[in-house]
Design an enzyme around this catalytic site. Sequence first.
Site, PDB file in Angstrom:
ATOM      1  N   ASP A  61       1.015  -1.193  -0.005  1.00 11.85           N
ATOM      2  CA  ASP A  61      -0.075   0.019   0.142  1.00 11.85           C
ATOM      3  C   ASP A  61       0.921   1.465  -0.101  1.00 11.85           C
ATOM      4  OD1 ASP A  61      -1.645   2.020   0.476  1.00 11.85           O
ATOM      5  OD2 ASP A  61      -2.710   1.302   2.119  1.00 11.85           O
ATOM      6  N   TYR A 154      -8.288  15.173  -6.803  1.00 13.17           N
ATOM      7  CA  TYR A 154      -7.421  14.566  -7.951  1.00 13.17           C
ATOM      8  C   TYR A 154      -6.773  15.626  -8.568  1.00 13.17           C
ATOM      9  CZ  TYR A 154      -6.712  11.357 -11.968  1.00 13.17           C
ATOM     10  OH  TYR A 154      -5.867  10.786 -12.892  1.00 13.17           O
ATOM     11  N   LYS A 158      -2.771  15.766  -8.585  1.00 10.47           N
ATOM     12  CA  LYS A 158      -2.015  15.699 -10.091  1.00 10.47           C
ATOM     13  C   LYS A 158      -1.101  16.917 -10.280  1.00 10.47           C
ATOM     14  CE  LYS A 158      -2.863  11.447 -11.291  1.00 10.47           C
ATOM     15  NZ  LYS A 158      -1.874  10.689 -11.055  1.00 10.47           N
TER      16      LYS A 158
HETATM   17  N1  LIG Z   1      -6.976   6.061 -16.937  1.00  8.47           N
HETATM   18  C1  LIG Z   1      -7.017   7.299 -17.301  1.00  8.47           C
HETATM   19  O1  LIG Z   1      -7.729   8.016 -18.172  1.00  8.47           O
HETATM   20  C2  LIG Z   1      -6.001   8.313 -16.579  1.00  8.47           C
HETATM   21  C3  LIG Z   1      -5.820   9.479 -17.141  1.00  8.47           C
HETATM   22  C4  LIG Z   1      -4.720  10.519 -16.525  1.00  8.47           C
HETATM   23  C5  LIG Z   1      -4.128   9.829 -15.492  1.00  8.47           C
HETATM   24  N2  LIG Z   1      -4.210   8.499 -14.996  1.00  8.47           N
HETATM   25  C6  LIG Z   1      -3.310   8.158 -14.054  1.00  8.47           C
HETATM   26  O2  LIG Z   1      -2.666   6.923 -14.504  1.00  8.47           O
HETATM   27  C7  LIG Z   1      -2.205   5.990 -13.221  1.00  8.47           C
HETATM   28  C8  LIG Z   1      -2.881   4.677 -13.520  1.00  8.47           C
HETATM   29  O3  LIG Z   1      -4.375   4.680 -13.846  1.00  8.47           O
HETATM   30  P1  LIG Z   1      -5.064   3.621 -14.432  1.00  8.47           P
HETATM   31  O4  LIG Z   1      -6.273   4.043 -15.338  1.00  8.47           O
HETATM   32  O5  LIG Z   1      -4.352   2.543 -15.171  1.00  8.47           O
HETATM   33  O6  LIG Z   1      -5.861   2.989 -13.153  1.00  8.47           O
HETATM   34  P2  LIG Z   1      -6.210   1.365 -12.451  1.00  8.47           P
HETATM   35  O7  LIG Z   1      -7.364   1.713 -11.616  1.00  8.47           O
HETATM   36  O8  LIG Z   1      -6.538   0.811 -13.884  1.00  8.47           O
HETATM   37  O9  LIG Z   1      -5.213   0.852 -11.845  1.00  8.47           O
HETATM   38  C9  LIG Z   1      -4.436   1.360 -10.902  1.00  8.47           C
HETATM   39  C10 LIG Z   1      -3.808   0.354 -10.062  1.00  8.47           C
HETATM   40  O10 LIG Z   1      -3.357   1.104  -8.915  1.00  8.47           O
HETATM   41  C11 LIG Z   1      -3.223   0.227  -7.674  1.00  8.47           C
HETATM   42  N3  LIG Z   1      -3.542   0.811  -6.490  1.00  8.47           N
HETATM   43  C12 LIG Z   1      -4.640   1.918  -6.055  1.00  8.47           C
HETATM   44  N4  LIG Z   1      -4.208   2.236  -4.861  1.00  8.47           N
HETATM   45  C13 LIG Z   1      -2.967   1.705  -4.377  1.00  8.47           C
HETATM   46  C14 LIG Z   1      -2.225   1.820  -3.298  1.00  8.47           C
HETATM   47  N5  LIG Z   1      -2.511   2.610  -2.210  1.00  8.47           N
HETATM   48  N6  LIG Z   1      -0.947   1.255  -3.345  1.00  8.47           N
HETATM   49  C15 LIG Z   1      -0.534   0.500  -4.420  1.00  8.47           C
HETATM   50  N7  LIG Z   1      -1.228   0.254  -5.281  1.00  8.47           N
HETATM   51  C16 LIG Z   1      -2.473   0.927  -5.856  1.00  8.47           C
HETATM   52  C17 LIG Z   1      -4.616  -0.504  -7.905  1.00  8.47           C
HETATM   53  O11 LIG Z   1      -4.711  -1.873  -7.211  1.00  8.47           O
HETATM   54  C18 LIG Z   1      -4.555  -0.730  -9.634  1.00  8.47           C
HETATM   55  O12 LIG Z   1      -3.889  -1.836  -9.896  1.00  8.47           O
HETATM   56  C19 LIG Z   1      -2.957   6.687 -12.234  1.00  8.47           C
HETATM   57  O13 LIG Z   1      -2.250   7.361 -11.470  1.00  8.47           O
HETATM   58  C20 LIG Z   1      -4.249   7.693 -12.829  1.00  8.47           C
HETATM   59  O14 LIG Z   1      -4.500   8.779 -11.872  1.00  8.47           O
HETATM   60  C21 LIG Z   1      -5.224   7.750 -15.732  1.00  8.47           C
END
Ligand SMILES: NC(=O)c1ccc[n+]([C@@H]2O[C@H](COP(=O)([O-])OP(=O)(O)OC[C@H]3O[C@@H](n4cnc5c(N)ncnc54)[C@H](O)[C@@H]3O)[C@@H](O)[C@H]2O)c1
Length: 262
Positions: A61, A154, A158
């Site tokens: 975590d 959020y 960011k």
């Molecule tokens: N999907 C989008 O459109 C998007 C856009 C901009 C930025 N992001 C950023 O990209 C990154 C990945 O996003 P995603 O869409 O692949 O998310 P996702 O939800 O598919 O995957 C996130 C992963 O992080 C893990 N996680 C969450 N909290 C945690 C913690 N406390 N400790 C360890 N692991 C933890 C989850 O178990 C999961 O496997 C994030 O930082 C997100 O904010 C995503």
Amino acid sequence: MSGNINETTVLITGAANGIGWATAQLFAGRGCRVAIVDLDGGMATARAEELGSDHLGVQCDVTVEASVREACAKVLDRFNHCSILVNNAGIGDMTVPTLEQDASRFMTILNTHLTGSFLISREIARRMIADNGGAIVNFSSIAAHSGLPGRNAYGAAKAGLIAMTKSMACEWAGHGVRVNAVAPGYVETELVGKLVAGGLLDKERILRRTPMGRMIAPSEIAEAVWFLASPAASAITGAVLNVDAGWQAYGAAGDAFHPKAI
Ligand SMILES: NC(=O)c1ccc[n+]([C@@H]2O[C@H](COP(=O)([O-])OP(=O)(O)OC[C@H]3O[C@@H](n4cnc5c(N)ncnc54)[C@H](O)[C@@H]3O)[C@@H](O)[C@H]2O)c1
């Protein structure tokens, strides 16, 4: 870090799903040993096994200092170094009017993105500095640059990640440790797909607001992370690379996507 990044070790947080998993697959496919560090330990292990015996899955975590220390120790014990860190772990927040927002949820979002990236960076940079180099890639977002009403935590997290990227980049530049960030737009992950299917995200509206008229594939974010981590980016530190299909470039009124625009 110098030379080829193949055969090096990369630690990717949140790599059991979404963009992190796509990034893990890309780095493993190009010869790196990957440590998949995720809140979901079972999934992290399963993903590492899927990549092969050179890779490692670790439960962690990222918001909990002791958990971060233990996970980083496991990765360093197994691989004896870590030249690339990708701080990808994150959680989304749903759009909620500010007057109804919950303080504990607000803190959880800040802690996951900001505190988590800080804690892992501190542990891994210690080793990178001792080893005379490394590359860290943080995850910002289009949410850092313009207001998404109802998504205060959020956006703040960011934006904070950009400030932290720059301060760490300057602090560790003399040690050969580069720190950069990617700022993705809307990425077509499984989670985003579910939000669209559930009517919680209006895909058509997003596409109209995006100059390229499409969402981004997780593999396209992974390619940007690879570039920033690689020697091809050897003079780049403290930078934020937008991978957003043009989202942040757009400042005019109305729709951004015009298929036959000239
Ligand atoms: N999907 C989008 O459109 C998007 C856009 C901009 C930025 N992001 C950023 O990209 C990154 C990945 O996003 P995603 O869409 O692949 O998310 P996702 O939800 O598919 O995957 C996130 C992963 O992080 C893990 N996680 C969450 N909290 C945690 C913690 N406390 N400790 C360890 N692991 C933890 C989850 O178990 C999961 O496997 C994030 O930082 C997100 O904010 C995503």
